[in-house]
Every structure is written in C-alpha cells, then in structure tokens.
Design an enzyme around this catalytic site. Structure first.
Site, short mmCIF file in Angstrom:
data_model
loop_
_atom_site.label_atom_id
_atom_site.label_comp_id
_atom_site.label_asym_id
_atom_site.label_seq_id
_atom_site.Cartn_x
_atom_site.Cartn_y
_atom_site.Cartn_z
N LYS A 1 0.86 -1.19 0.00
CA LYS A 1 0.00 0.00 0.00
C LYS A 1 0.90 1.24 0.00
O LYS A 1 1.74 1.41 0.90
CB LYS A 1 -0.87 -0.05 1.25
C1 E4P Z 1 -7.77 1.95 4.39
O1 E4P Z 1 -7.11 1.42 3.55
C2 E4P Z 1 -7.58 3.33 4.86
O2 E4P Z 1 -6.29 3.53 5.36
C3 E4P Z 1 -8.65 3.63 5.86
O3 E4P Z 1 -9.89 3.25 5.32
C4 E4P Z 1 -8.67 5.08 6.32
O4 E4P Z 1 -9.81 5.30 7.12
P1 E4P Z 1 -9.97 6.63 8.01
O5 E4P Z 1 -10.08 7.80 7.08
O6 E4P Z 1 -11.23 6.39 8.77
O7 E4P Z 1 -8.75 6.71 8.88
#
Ligand code: E4P
Length: 215
Positions: free
Chosen positions: A83
């Site tokens: 990622k």
């Molecule tokens: C997932 O891959 C993301 O990092 C996550 O959904 C971020 O969520 P948030 O904006 O609630 O921190």
C-alpha cells in the site's frame, strides 16, 4: 463486490472470517499502532488467518526506499499487497513494482485525476477516501461514482476501485450503488450494518410466541 476488513485486530478478523465476510484486509500505520504490536508481527499473523489480499502500508518517502521496503514486506507473505501513498515517488514505485509483478494499492486518493494517474502507473487497487472528504465538507461518495464511471471506460487499466475511509453503513450502500469492486469496512461499521431494531423486536416476539407452542 468484495469486502475487505479495515483493521489490524486479529481477533476481530477471525470473528468476521467465520461469517464469510472477509475477502481481504487493509491496514495502515494508525491501525497497526492501535494493536500495540510491531508491524511485521501483525502482518504475518494476519496472513496466517486470511487467504485473500493483505494490504501493508509502506512509510519510505522515496521510490527506492519504497521498493526496498516493499521487497522486504513481501517476504512475509505472497498475498501481501503493498500500500503506497499517492504522490510522485509513490507512483514511481508503483510502476516499478508492477513491472516486477508485485501488486500495489495506491492510497489517499481524493480526486479523479489522482485515480487516473494511479491506474495508468499500474496500481492493482485504487483507494478513494470517502469519509475524509466528508470531513472537509466535500461529497466523498460522489468521488466513487466519478471514478467508477471514468475507469469503466478503460478496461485496459487492469485495476480495481476500493472504497476506503468508510465511516457508516450509508457509505457502504453508496459504494455498492457506485459499483466499486471492493469496499474496505471497519469492524464498527459492520456491527452497525448487522443490526436493526425491527430485527431485535421481531426475534423477541417470535421467541415469546415459540414458548407457547414449541415443545
Ligand atoms: C484503508 O485502507 C484506509 O487507510 C482507511 O480506510 C482510512 O480510514 P480513516 O479515514 O477512517 O482513517
């Protein structure tokens, strides 16, 4: 539509896996930090539980640094998807990893132009953040409709749209309406999706009536 769990909590992952709800996992440094454990340990444990893709986020700021980190992380499991944040260095790394056959997710996407670039660079998954756009009084879910509409015209970009930063069940419904390929959902939102007061009331009534006539 595939469902990924947006958590690094292995107990919760096991629980939802038993309901058939886990096609994959997304993590980020915040979610890993919440476990109180080390990144490598947590990702390895998740890989032992889940068969599908496990997203592990890199922290290096340069493409070369990301590549080193990615190759190390991939030693922990073949199913790991790297990622990578959306920026110039990130896209350089995405392209090089795609040439090596290592799947990537481009995270922190907040616009259609960013999604187009990430798709073109060779990302496997594109992660538009819905909730964080809502937080700044923008319409997070419209971004999902726009990205799926644009990318749907270019099947040669072999990538999947993964709705992220999901904060409540209506985000899930909108993501499904927009036709995303994947939605990554925090456990709290799955809990909210599971329940309805009329379901609880219905079960209570059926149990009361069953006591009169069953057995
Ligand atoms: C997932 O891959 C993301 O990092 C996550 O959904 C971020 O969520 P948030 O904006 O609630 O921190």
């Amino acid at each position: 539509m595939k469902i990924f769990l947006d958590t690094a909590d292995t107990d919760v992952i096991k629980e939802f896996k038993e309901m058939g709800l886990v096609d994959g996992i997304t993590t980020n440094p915040t979610l890993i930090a919440r476990t109180g454990r080390k990144f490598g340990e947590v990702i390895r444990d998740i890989c032992a539980i889940v068969d599908g893709p496990v997203n592990a986020e890199v922290t290096a700021a340069t493409a070369d640094g990301i590549l080193d980190e990615a190759r190390e992380i991939r030693k922990w499991g073949e199913q790991i998807v790297i990622k990578i944040p959306m920026n110039r260095e990130g896209l350089r790394a995405v392209w090089r990893l795609s040439e090596e056959g290592i799947p990537t997710t481009v995270t922190l996407i907040f616009s259609v132009p960013q999604a187009i670039l990430a798709a073109k660079a060779g990302a496997r998954y594109l992660c538009p953040f819905v909730g964080r756009l809502d937080d700044i009084a923008s319409e997070g879910t419209s971004l999902l409709y726009d990205i799926t509409a644009v990318l749907g015209q270019y099947p040669e970009w072999d990538c999947e749209v993964m709705a992220a930063s999901v904060r409540h069940p209506i985000h899930v419904v909108e993501a499904a309406r927009a036709g995303v390929d994947v939605i990554t959902i925090p456990p709290k939102v799955i809990d909210q999706m599971l329940s309805h007061p009329l379901t609880d009331r219905g079960i209570a009534q059926f149990l009361k009536d069953a006591a009169l006539c069953y057995s």
